[in-house]
Write an enzyme that holds these catalytic residues in place. Structure first.
Site, PDB file in Angstrom:
ATOM      1  N   LYS A 162       1.151  -1.299  -0.143  1.00 55.05           N
ATOM      2  CA  LYS A 162      -0.338   0.194  -0.134  1.00 55.05           C
ATOM      3  C   LYS A 162       0.356   1.128  -0.007  1.00 55.05           C
ATOM      4  CE  LYS A 162      -4.209  -1.596   1.693  1.00 55.05           C
ATOM      5  NZ  LYS A 162      -5.264  -1.479   2.874  1.00 55.05           N
ATOM      6  N   GLU A 246      -3.211   8.713   7.014  1.00 57.56           N
ATOM      7  CA  GLU A 246      -3.325   9.522   5.933  1.00 57.56           C
ATOM      8  C   GLU A 246      -5.043  10.246   6.343  1.00 57.56           C
ATOM      9  OE1 GLU A 246      -4.145   7.184   2.767  1.00 57.56           O
ATOM     10  OE2 GLU A 246      -5.688   6.305   2.936  1.00 57.56           O
ATOM     11  N   GLU A 321      -8.767   1.706  -6.919  1.00 54.91           N
ATOM     12  CA  GLU A 321     -10.356   2.055  -5.541  1.00 54.91           C
ATOM     13  C   GLU A 321      -9.887   3.165  -5.619  1.00 54.91           C
ATOM     14  OE1 GLU A 321     -10.846  -1.039  -3.011  1.00 54.91           O
ATOM     15  OE2 GLU A 321     -11.875  -2.863  -3.667  1.00 54.91           O
ATOM     16  N   GLU A 334      -6.599   2.173  -3.292  1.00 51.84           N
ATOM     17  CA  GLU A 334      -5.491   0.666  -3.356  1.00 51.84           C
ATOM     18  C   GLU A 334      -5.543   0.138  -5.117  1.00 51.84           C
ATOM     19  OE1 GLU A 334      -5.679  -2.683  -1.331  1.00 51.84           O
ATOM     20  OE2 GLU A 334      -7.912  -2.430  -1.133  1.00 51.84           O
ATOM     21  N   ASN A 336      -6.535  -3.481  -6.617  1.00 45.60           N
ATOM     22  CA  ASN A 336      -6.740  -5.119  -6.510  1.00 45.60           C
ATOM     23  C   ASN A 336      -6.325  -5.959  -7.901  1.00 45.60           C
ATOM     24  OD1 ASN A 336      -7.581  -5.029  -3.687  1.00 45.60           O
ATOM     25  ND2 ASN A 336      -9.115  -4.576  -4.618  1.00 45.60           N
ATOM     26  N   PHE A 394     -24.486 -11.246  13.460  1.00 45.50           N
ATOM     27  CA  PHE A 394     -23.899 -11.506  11.870  1.00 45.50           C
ATOM     28  C   PHE A 394     -22.676 -12.926  12.816  1.00 45.50           C
ATOM     29  CE2 PHE A 394     -25.148  -7.836  11.214  1.00 45.50           C
ATOM     30  CZ  PHE A 394     -25.584  -7.406  10.113  1.00 45.50           C
TER      31      PHE A 394
END
Length: 708
Positions: A162, A246, A321, A334, A336, A394
């Site tokens: 990253k 950031e 993204e 980033e 992918n 969940f």
């Protein structure tokens, strides 16, 4: 390692529901110029004779579907847990690669390479996850002379880090979030950097993914604590403790650009996907296009995504993204270097088959179209259907799929990508995805309505699933308005998800459905008992439908397939061919098509429709009046027990009989879906008795221990 032909790999014949419904994607369903040129230039000879899919589940089945259409034979790989999996049954050949844990099977590079050699597979499609973004896997295949259907290893490496990827993006004139991209030595330095950027800031692991190694800080104390926890989590999850800081974008949207490049210098972007609806940094709902972007922003984001892809000499399908603020300022997040889970929505609005294009690019072909040919037609939405219990925070749900009835896809406005079948199992060892459900329409409202109906039509029993939660999201007024951020779920479901989040959109419609079901059942029973015949007038009576304890007095008349239900001043015409025992009530109410799931529940039934859920009980007027006088039955007191909140393996019990415990103290650890869950005491007390031992397989609500 064992190699088997498809007929040997599956010892028993597949059930009638074993094969996933075909999804029309690239064969002219939503024909665009790019899709037309792709079809026109499709070679008569397949790009490869045989490919191996280094993955499992729905994405393996998805790749097999395209390969079959192109005339390419396929090889599946499988672990012990996946011996009867759908991707094994669907492939032409299957190769056993090891025990259930992915670290001993799907992540072992040497076994995948050997499977290619033993079967003669010329190329490998990695899908997503597992080895799809592992530079060493691509290098090992190249060394063996096997084609990797994806980007070259240098692009995987450059975009996999990253920090390095953000530096590359900045050098390619791609908008990046203000931040400090160099390695941060300690917590005190992290605080200084956070102050210089300006709070709030996000602390992120350099090698992170899936929300791990991420901490939000609003002040110095949170920055110091966040640095320590993010570093520790990154080290344990990725064996890499580097983090960077950031600026945190407020009211953020997660919007990504699909890019496609060949090995001849051509690169295009295929529009965007809105992925803002997330839970704990995991995407839940995706759509294409975004309801937020205008054409200028879309073009600017697309052009920057292409610039970044060209900067690393990218080849294949990939996704760039971005995080987008409320003013449509966008910043690189980033890249992918693989196919994304949510790629079907892009396929539906462009008419393209991304898997086909990945295969053709890997075979050395040029892209068959240019940027000018790319069009976005209509609207597509994807909902991820998971084996999890939304009513229990969940928690994952494992077990056998007893009933599996997916929506009908023959009309072309619904697509189901799945890796399960009726009678199959959801294993505790892998991702709990059941299916990706996609709906298509000419605009967002139409796609949303079709998705709601498709969720109603998707009938799954035998394990818990999140369809009710997905329907609640789709029916939410904020979703309809398009005012989405990555905080949508956290803000709208602050206390978690419960049955109160599923109020019927129109209770009268549900009451009318319940009354019709009761009328049909009553008429059938009367016929069987000889009290009436089909040609005699149907029953007519006043009844009371109790929906979630609310009483609705109705007058019902009719028979056969047409009924009239009167509720006060409102009269509804109900037309249906439903028969008792069917899990789906399908028909029309006042001319509008409706579908409702019907489950027997005690003396009544449970209805699920249009994002709403209700316990229904149909009574005579007299019985309804008496019901109001009945005291409510109190639920059993389980406060003295520690119950397992999920099916799983009891890894350890941290206490012993007679031990005094404090609130918050760890009591036991339960493993499910590759995750270890620590169960803690909610109050002070004493352990009276242990009811389970480490190594036991637990069911939901099974007693683990008892308190005095």
């Amino acid at each position: 390692m064992a190699t088997a032909r498809k007929e040997d790999a599956a010892k028993k014949p597949a059930s009638k529901t074993a094969k996933p419904a075909s999804a029309k994607v690239a064969d002219g369903q939503h024909l665009t110029a790019a899709a037309a040129k792709t079809a026109a230039t499709r070679p008569t000879r397949p790009p490869f004779d045989k490919i191996l899919i280094a993955n499992r589940g729905e994405i393996a089945c998805r790749v097999i579907r395209t390969a079959r259409r192109l005339g390419i034979k396929t090889v599946a790989v499988y672990s012990e847990a996946d011996a009867d999996a759908l991707h094994v049954r669907e492939a032409d050949e299957a190769v056993f690669i090891g025990p259930p844990p992915s670290a001993q099977s799907y992540l072992v590079v040497d076994r995948i390479v050997e499977a290619c050699k033993s079967t003669g597979a010329q190329a490998v499609h990695p899908g997503y996850g597992f080895l799809s973004e592992k530079q060493e896997f691509q290098a090992a295949l190249a060394k063996a002379g096997i084609v990797f259907i994806g980007p070259d290893s240098h692009a995987i490496h450059a975009m996999g880090d990253k920090i390095e990827s953000k530096i590359l993006a900045k050098n390619a004139n791609v908008s990046t979030v203000p931040g400090h991209l160099e390695v941060i030595p300690n917590a005190d330095e992290a605080v200084k950097i956070a102050r210089s950027i300006g709070y709030p800031v996000m602390i992120k692991a350099s090698a992170g993914g899936g929300g791990k190694g991420m901490r939000l800080a609003w002040n110095d104390a949170e920055a110091k604590e966040g640095f320590v926890s993010a570093t520790n989590e990154a080290k344990s999850s990725f064996a890499d403790d580097r983090v960077f800081i950031e600026k945190y974008v407020e009211e953020p949207r997660h919007i990504e650009i699909q890019v496609l490049a060949d090995g001849h210098g051509n690169c295009v972007y295929l529009g965007e996907r809105e992925c803002s609806i997330q839970r704990r940094h995991q995407k839940v709902i995706e759509e294409a296009p975004s309801p937020f972007l205008d054409e200028n922003t879309r073009r600017a984001m697309g052009e920057q995504a292409v610039a970044l892809a060209k900067a690393v000499q990218y080849k294949s399908a990939g996704t760039v993204e971005f995080i987008v603020d409320k003013n449509r300022n966008f910043y690189f997040l980033e890249m992918n270097t693989r196919l994304q889970v949510e790629h079907p929505v892009t396929e539906l609005v462009t008419g393209l088959d991304l898997v086909e294009l990945m295969i053709r690019v890997a075979a050395g072909e040029k892209l068959p179209f240019t940027q000018d040919d790319v069009e976005l037609k209509g609207w597509a939405i994807e909902a991820r259907v998971y084996a999890e219990d939304p009513f229990r925070n969940f928690l994952p749900s494992t077990g056998r799929v007893v009933k599996y009835l997916p929506p009908d896809v023959t009309s072309g406005d619904v697509r189901v990508d799945t890796g399960v079948y009726e009678g199959g199992e959801i294993s505790m060892f892998y991702d709990p995805m059941i299916a990706k459900l996609c709906a298509y329409g000419p605009d967002r409202a139409a796609a949303t309505d079709r998705m709601l109906r498709a969720l109603d039509e998707f009938y799954i029993r035998g394990l818990n699933h999140n369809i009710s939660f997905l329907a609640a999201l789709m029916a939410h007024p904020r979703f309809a308005s398009g005012k989405l951020t990555t905080n949508f779920i956290a803000e709208e479901f602050k206390s978690g998800f419960s049955a109160k989040d599923l109020p019927p959109r129109d209770p009268t419609v549900l009451a009318a459905i319940a009354a019709t079901i009761d009328q049909i059942t009553t008429l059938r029973a009367a016929r069987l008992n000889g009290r009436t015949t089909p040609d005699r007038p149907a029953l007519e009576e006043d009844i009371v439908v109790v929906l979630n304890k609310e009483h609705h007095r109705l007058h019902v008349a009719g028979g056969g397939s047409l009924f009239t239900v009167r509720a006060g001043e409102r009269t509804l015409e109900v037309e249906t061919m439903w028969t008792p025992g069917e899990p789906l009530f399908s028909g029309r109410v006042d001319g509008k098509r409706v579908v409702a799931q019907v489950d027997a529940k005690g003396a009544g039934f449970l209805l699920f429709h249009a994002g709403g859920q209700a316990d229904a009980l149909v009574l005579t007027v007299r019985r309804a009046a008496l019901l109001k006088l009945m005291p409510e039955k109190a639920p059993p007191d389980t406060s003295k027990f520690l119950l397992s909140p999920m099916p799983g393996l009891l890894v350890s019990v941290e206490v012993h009989e007679g031990q005094d415990i404090k609130a918050g103290e760890a009591l036991a650890k339960v493993e499910a879906m590759k995750m270890e869950n620590v169960l803690r005491a909610t109050r002070d007390g004493t352990v009276l008795k242990l009811h389970a031992n480490p190594g036991d397989s637990l069911r939901v609500d099974q007693k683990i221990l008892e308190f005095a």
